[in-house]
Design a protein around this motif. Structure first.
Motif, PDB file in Angstrom:
ATOM      1  N   ASN A 228       0.779  -1.212   0.049  1.00  0.00           N
ATOM      2  CA  ASN A 228       0.005   0.147  -0.011  1.00  0.00           C
ATOM      3  C   ASN A 228       0.803   1.024  -0.031  1.00  0.00           C
ATOM      4  O   ASN A 228       1.472   1.282   0.905  1.00  0.00           O
ATOM      5  N   LYS A 229       0.778   2.063  -0.964  1.00  0.00           N
ATOM      6  CA  LYS A 229       1.749   3.019  -1.314  1.00  0.00           C
ATOM      7  C   LYS A 229       1.427   4.330  -0.615  1.00  0.00           C
ATOM      8  O   LYS A 229       2.139   5.435  -0.558  1.00  0.00           O
ATOM      9  N   ARG A 230       0.342   4.270   0.118  1.00  0.00           N
ATOM     10  CA  ARG A 230      -0.135   5.749   0.965  1.00  0.00           C
ATOM     11  C   ARG A 230       0.896   6.097   1.902  1.00  0.00           C
ATOM     12  O   ARG A 230       1.340   5.102   2.639  1.00  0.00           O
ATOM     13  N   GLY A 231       1.248   7.319   2.056  1.00  0.00           N
ATOM     14  CA  GLY A 231       1.863   7.766   3.124  1.00  0.00           C
ATOM     15  C   GLY A 231       3.339   8.289   2.529  1.00  0.00           C
ATOM     16  O   GLY A 231       4.003   8.760   3.721  1.00  0.00           O
ATOM     17  N   TYR A 232       3.622   8.142   1.580  1.00  0.00           N
ATOM     18  CA  TYR A 232       5.041   8.562   1.109  1.00  0.00           C
ATOM     19  C   TYR A 232       5.045   9.141  -0.211  1.00  0.00           C
ATOM     20  O   TYR A 232       3.695   9.241  -0.840  1.00  0.00           O
TER      21      TYR A 232
END
Ligand code: GLC
Length: 678
Positions: A61-65
């Motif tokens: 999950n690529k969220r947050g960066y």
């Protein structure tokens, strides 16, 4: 359903193979701003997941960066890095709204996925010349499938490429290769390929073989094949500048190299020292470079790895001039200070070699300015490299694939690349570059797998055991136990690091066993790979794809599904004898134990701690499914399909694909069979 939106005048990357009419208006879901550059933003809900981006750092999950598509030769894959070797601009947003987004733009493209503001996804770039594809579908799997249809069928390697391969930078002559072959064969460690790094060449010149160390190369290739070992040479992007070297001379004569603004060939230093880059975006130059692979196929070579094709630049004459000016200025000042120190003066006269200079000018490696100094002749137009930077590796590998097809249209060659862009997945696989012998890189390896599949890359793998740094025995064993499942299974290491061939460690039988499990599973792995390629499916999936209602499944970042039957959960921690796993349904926990034994235990949905020793390969068979296994063999050619048996749940059946693994008659109905257990 796929909608295409066009902004400005995009470069024809050829990533997409289907004709999609251009839709009017702003792209679905997001807000677009065109002015100083381009940006697309989407407001995410709290629980939204973002998958994709292929070979990118951090989570599944690529969220947050934030991530930047900018193909980069950076051997330090620490968590803070935003760019690696590939540029794979596909994401899947899943939650409040569920859609796929492919941004076809071959230069720097930034994805801020809830980094600057946790609820905001922003995709931005410098020039508003791009195509955006928005894909809607029934569910994530359907969206990914539509995307894969859009970009065309993934590359299919020959079956031998599902065997194990050994590599190391530093094998320098026939004797070194014979020693590796012997180390494997004598110890009954299965192997199908030994990779040849740059030292096989004459002074790192592409399409040459060093006569002194490899004279009679054709016979040597045959000798190795006699032991069922294929030699797989590397080809680098830069062509050495040297009078009398035919590849260089032809390239100059025909104008096939990238040029500077004044039309003269652009020069950059890589392993051979100063080189020119073949202009692989120019169809004529591409065909020329691709045809060169014949030099090696004529000697019996059946596979290649394309490297340094971001393209990597250690330094340029322009960069050196700048740094030298700076150094001179600095030294003048220092000399003023230290006039009496004679030793200091002596130092000034030191001759600087290519390698030393590289070290000294470390900072000048991959200098952004250098990528603005050269041009391609593409589409009948001259285009500055930085505007199409991410297409270089893709087109170098396309050159090779098309060249190889011209050499033998019916034969599958093994081909993979370091740098890539979506579209290259049709021509070859990739390996994920210069990782390190770090436990965290086993996990990073795992996390990239489903993301790469979403972007079309199926034939993939990392340097098992780690490229840089020294590998420990337990790390290599644990990493191999993950590599058992990756289509490309290769142990590769950098020069100067501890030797990590499987016979270098104590207790060789553990390595023999783990490699043996790979071969036992090839009927299943190959069949699932072919299904994924022929049906545009995922070979590796995040758990949430098949368990969308399961909130826990969406959070699992260290287990993935493989095909429709398996879940894998490798051990990636030192000094542990097992790990926690989450089962999104009832599954059969299978361990391949030494001496050909298999343990099976049904575990209920939920969290479990499972014991996994260093010499065991774990996998989980999904409820009601089964997989085919065969007896272990020491090379793919020796696999005996007569020994196929099924393991899993009684009453289950398996739809199996198999073919000769050489030709391209994938569609023969006879390649499919159904087998049932119990
Ligand atoms: C690059 C490659 C690596 C190779 C080395 C020498 O660093 O990524 O795999 O061993 O060059 O050719």
């Amino acid at each position: 359903m796929v909608k295409k939106y066009r902004f400005g005048n995009p470069f024809a990357t050829e990533a997409v193979v289907k004709d999609v009419p251009v839709s009017e208006g702003k792209p679905l879901y997001g807000e677009v701003s065109v002015g100083e550059g381009f940006s697309y933003s989407y407001s995410m809900a709290e629980g939204d997941i973002v998958y994709g981006l292929g070979e990118a750092n951090r989570g599944i999950n690529k969220r947050g960066y934030c991530y930047v598509s900018n193909c980069t030769d950076d051997p330090n894959h620490t968590e803070d890095k935003c760019s690696l070797y590939g540029a794979h601009n596909f994401i899947l947003v899943w939650g409040k709204e569920t859609f796929g987004l492919f941004v076809d733009y071959p230069s720097d493209l930034a994805f801020d996925i809830g980094f600057t503001r946790s609820d905001l996804l922003t995709i931005s770039c410098e020039r508003a010349d791009l195509d955006i594809y928005v894909i809607q579908g029934e569910d994530p799997a359907d969206i990914v499938k539509q995307f894969r249809r859009l970009i065309g069928r993934s590359y299919i390697p020959p079956k031998f490429a599902f065997g194990f391969g050994q590599s190391r930078w530093g094998y320098k002559d026939r004797e070194d290769f014979r020693r590796v072959a012997e180390g494997y064969r004598k110890n009954h460690l299965p192997i199908d390929m030994i990779y040849m790094d740059i030292d096989y060449m004459e002074e790192y010149k592409d399409f040459t073989v060093n006569e002194e160390r490899f004279g009679g190369f054709k016979e040597f290739v045959r000798e190795m094949k006699g032991q069922d070992i294929r030699l797989i040479p590397i080809i680098d992007a830069g062509v050495k500048i040297e009078e009398g070297y035919p590849v260089y001379e032809e390239g100059i004569r025909e104008g096939y190299f990238c040029t500077k603004e004044d039309g003269t060939p652009f020069t950059a230093a890589v392993w051979p020292g100063y080189t020119h880059f073949p202009d692989v975006l120019n169809p004529k130059a591409r065909a020329w470079f691709g045809a060169k692979y014949r030099f090696l196929t004529d000697m019996g070579i059946e596979g290649f790895w394309n490297d340094m094709n971001e393209p990597a630049i250690f330094y340029t004459p322009e960069g050196v001039a700048e740094v030298t000016a700076l150094m001179e200025e600095f030294l003048r000042d220092r000399k003023e200070d230290r006039r009496e120190d004679a030793r200091w003066d002596a130092k000034l006269d030191q001759k600087v070699t290519v390698i030393k200079l590289r070290e000294k000018l470390g900072e000048s490696s991959g200098r952004r300015e250098d990528y603005r100094l050269f041009y391609h002749q593409a589409d009948g137009k001259r285009i500055r490299h930085d505007q199409v930077h991410n297409l270089f590796g893709c087109n170098m590998t396309r050159a090779a694939a098309e060249g190889l097809e011209g050499i033998d249209p019916d034969k599958r060659f093994l081909l993979f690349s370091r740098s890539s862009y979506i579209g290259m997945h049709r021509y070859g696989g990739i390996w994920t570059g210069d990782n390190k012998s770090w436990w965290s890189h086993i996990l990073l390896n795992l996390k990239m797998l489903p993301s790469l599949n979403m972007c079309g890359f199926l034939y993939i793998g990392a340097d098992l055991g780690g490229f840089g740094a020294n590998a420990s025995r337990d790390l290599v064993l644990r990493w191999l136990a993950l590599g058992v499942f990756t289509p490309l299974m290769r142990n590769h290491a950098a020069i100067g690091t501890r030797e990590q061939e499987c016979y270098q460690f104590e207790g060789i039988e553990d390595f023999r066993h783990i490699l043996g499990v790979r071969y036992r599973l090839i009927p299943y792995l190959y069949s699932e790979f072919m299904k994924a390629a022929l049906e545009d499916e995922l070979y590796f999936k995040p758990l949430a794809f098949d368990f969308p209602e399961d909130k826990m499944a969406a959070q699992v970042e260290d287990q993935v599904l493989l095909g429709n039957e398996l879940m894998i959960a490798p051990v990636y921690t030192q000094n542990v004898s097992g790990r926690y796993v989450y089962l999104p349904e009832r599954m059969k926990f299978v361990k391949f134990l030494p001496e050909g034994k298999i343990s099976e235990e049904v575990l209920e949905k939920g969290h479990h701690y499972v014991e996994i020793r260093l010499n065991e390969v774990p996998l989980f068979i999904r409820e009601g499914k089964c997989i085919p296994v065969v007896d272990a063999a020491e090379c793919v050619a020796d696999l005996d399909m007569e020994t196929v048996k099924l393991i899993g749940f009684d009453g289950a059946s398996y739809r199996m694909y198999d073919d000769d693994g050489v030709g391209r008659n994938y569609e023969e109905p006879g390649n499919w069979s159904v087998r049932s257990l119990g």
